[in-house]
Design an enzyme around this catalytic site. Sequence first.
Site, PDB file in Angstrom:
ATOM      1  N   PHE A  11     -16.796 -81.765 -47.159  1.00 41.56           N
ATOM      2  CA  PHE A  11     -17.068 -80.319 -47.499  1.00 41.56           C
ATOM      3  C   PHE A  11     -15.904 -79.993 -48.609  1.00 41.56           C
ATOM      4  O   PHE A  11     -16.310 -79.766 -49.564  1.00 41.56           O
ATOM      5  CB  PHE A  11     -16.945 -79.514 -46.163  1.00 41.56           C
ATOM      6  CG  PHE A  11     -16.545 -78.176 -46.436  1.00 41.56           C
ATOM      7  CD1 PHE A  11     -17.334 -77.450 -47.243  1.00 41.56           C
ATOM      8  CD2 PHE A  11     -15.500 -77.600 -45.674  1.00 41.56           C
ATOM      9  CE1 PHE A  11     -17.016 -75.952 -47.503  1.00 41.56           C
ATOM     10  CE2 PHE A  11     -15.299 -76.122 -45.706  1.00 41.56           C
ATOM     11  CZ  PHE A  11     -15.934 -75.333 -46.667  1.00 41.56           C
ATOM     12  N   ILE A  12     -14.575 -80.252 -48.117  1.00 41.98           N
ATOM     13  CA  ILE A  12     -13.651 -79.692 -49.282  1.00 41.98           C
ATOM     14  C   ILE A  12     -13.655 -80.800 -50.273  1.00 41.98           C
ATOM     15  O   ILE A  12     -13.384 -80.480 -51.464  1.00 41.98           O
ATOM     16  CB  ILE A  12     -12.303 -79.703 -48.648  1.00 41.98           C
ATOM     17  CG1 ILE A  12     -12.358 -78.457 -47.358  1.00 41.98           C
ATOM     18  CG2 ILE A  12     -11.213 -79.462 -49.382  1.00 41.98           C
ATOM     19  CD1 ILE A  12     -10.997 -78.445 -46.418  1.00 41.98           C
ATOM     20  N   ASP A  53     -14.690 -97.891 -44.729  1.00 46.66           N
ATOM     21  CA  ASP A  53     -14.151 -97.415 -43.518  1.00 46.66           C
ATOM     22  C   ASP A  53     -12.520 -97.209 -43.729  1.00 46.66           C
ATOM     23  O   ASP A  53     -11.867 -98.026 -44.279  1.00 46.66           O
ATOM     24  CB  ASP A  53     -14.404 -98.600 -42.440  1.00 46.66           C
ATOM     25  CG  ASP A  53     -14.036 -97.871 -41.209  1.00 46.66           C
ATOM     26  OD1 ASP A  53     -13.365 -96.943 -41.068  1.00 46.66           O
ATOM     27  OD2 ASP A  53     -14.282 -98.741 -40.165  1.00 46.66           O
ATOM     28  N   LEU A  73      -7.834 -86.479 -47.356  1.00 47.79           N
ATOM     29  CA  LEU A  73      -8.583 -85.435 -46.735  1.00 47.79           C
ATOM     30  C   LEU A  73      -9.366 -86.128 -45.519  1.00 47.79           C
ATOM     31  O   LEU A  73     -10.041 -85.201 -44.885  1.00 47.79           O
ATOM     32  CB  LEU A  73      -9.672 -84.642 -47.548  1.00 47.79           C
ATOM     33  CG  LEU A  73      -9.243 -83.822 -48.528  1.00 47.79           C
ATOM     34  CD1 LEU A  73      -8.600 -84.470 -49.964  1.00 47.79           C
ATOM     35  CD2 LEU A  73     -10.096 -82.659 -49.009  1.00 47.79           C
ATOM     36  N   TYR A 142      -5.241 -82.649 -32.413  1.00 46.68           N
ATOM     37  CA  TYR A 142      -5.444 -82.410 -33.780  1.00 46.68           C
ATOM     38  C   TYR A 142      -3.980 -81.757 -34.593  1.00 46.68           C
ATOM     39  O   TYR A 142      -3.830 -82.501 -35.539  1.00 46.68           O
ATOM     40  CB  TYR A 142      -6.493 -81.544 -34.058  1.00 46.68           C
ATOM     41  CG  TYR A 142      -6.992 -81.495 -35.583  1.00 46.68           C
ATOM     42  CD1 TYR A 142      -8.207 -82.239 -36.037  1.00 46.68           C
ATOM     43  CD2 TYR A 142      -6.463 -80.142 -36.198  1.00 46.68           C
ATOM     44  CE1 TYR A 142      -8.416 -81.844 -37.201  1.00 46.68           C
ATOM     45  CE2 TYR A 142      -6.805 -80.052 -37.572  1.00 46.68           C
ATOM     46  CZ  TYR A 142      -8.129 -81.084 -38.112  1.00 46.68           C
ATOM     47  OH  TYR A 142      -8.368 -80.774 -39.225  1.00 46.68           O
ATOM     48  N   ILE A 201     -19.973 -65.903 -29.387  1.00 47.58           N
ATOM     49  CA  ILE A 201     -18.472 -65.825 -29.810  1.00 47.58           C
ATOM     50  C   ILE A 201     -17.779 -65.951 -28.306  1.00 47.58           C
ATOM     51  O   ILE A 201     -17.933 -65.428 -27.422  1.00 47.58           O
ATOM     52  CB  ILE A 201     -18.374 -64.248 -29.880  1.00 47.58           C
ATOM     53  CG1 ILE A 201     -18.866 -63.988 -31.298  1.00 47.58           C
ATOM     54  CG2 ILE A 201     -16.666 -63.993 -30.413  1.00 47.58           C
ATOM     55  CD1 ILE A 201     -19.273 -62.428 -31.845  1.00 47.58           C
TER      56      ILE A 201
END
Length: 307
Positions: A11-12, A53, A73, A142, A201
């Site tokens: 994505f980024i 990889d 990233l 994370y 939500i």
Amino acid sequence: MKCVVLGGAGFIGSHLAERLLAAGHAVRIFDKYDRGSATWAAGNRDIEWVRGDFLDPGDVRGAIGGCQAAFHLVSTTLPQSSNEDPAADVASNVIGTIRLLEAWRREGGGKFVFVSSGGTVYGVPRTVPISEEHPTHPITSYGITKLTVEKYLQLYRVLHGLDYCVLRLANPFGERQRVASGQGAVTAFLHRAHRGEPIEIWGDGSVVRDYLYVGDVADALARALDYRGGHRIINIGAGVGRDLNQVLVAIENVLGRPVIRRYLRARKFDVPANVLDIRLARTELGWQPATAFEDALRRTLRWIAGA
């Protein structure tokens, strides 16, 4: 210069690759996906594509050879799943990055830019907006691994003179974000709203986050390449907080109709508010967000509708 973007098919990374190409740099993309899976790169012969990889030292050495700058990233986990297997999180992200740094220094590489997480490394904020000097007490594996990598970058600067910059990102959204990945509330909400599906939500919708358009993220990363100042860690965000209910109202404005809401029990790892102080990015990188929130929603919606 020749830049390698590790995770450049994502994505980024894909937006960054385009931004670097537009600035006249040569770009090598290293990712587990091949060029055929990236429609945005179709027909672009200025991109060198290396499939491999991240956890294979040989693949990584082959990817970085001959490059003068690296953008890291790659992440093998997500905030919401990392606590389920912290050992795997560390083994893949921390150990993998240390091997990358070893290879980078042995290759005599130059500028190293690491994408960290402004949304997780700080933990529960004491003050908002959150500056780079705020204490770091992550409540997810994370966030801990991101912070650990930052510390190793500092160590490699002390030991080997590594020229690095860490950008702590807020919550990016925009085109090419995978809605099935479990990350990216804004894009996921837009996708479900476009299809007329209910939006789930966690909690009452009062959780506040700093949402940033991916095009602005790519611009900040590209600016970090040329940064020669003394700051090693810089927040990148919108600098404005929105709760989930406000996000839904903005989506309704863009769609021109109401969305279906479904409120669920709050999650333990969701901090009440996270908004980054971006004054350092303004003064050091000459950067600030250029895309209004609803304009970014419209761009993302057009991509969703055409995907």
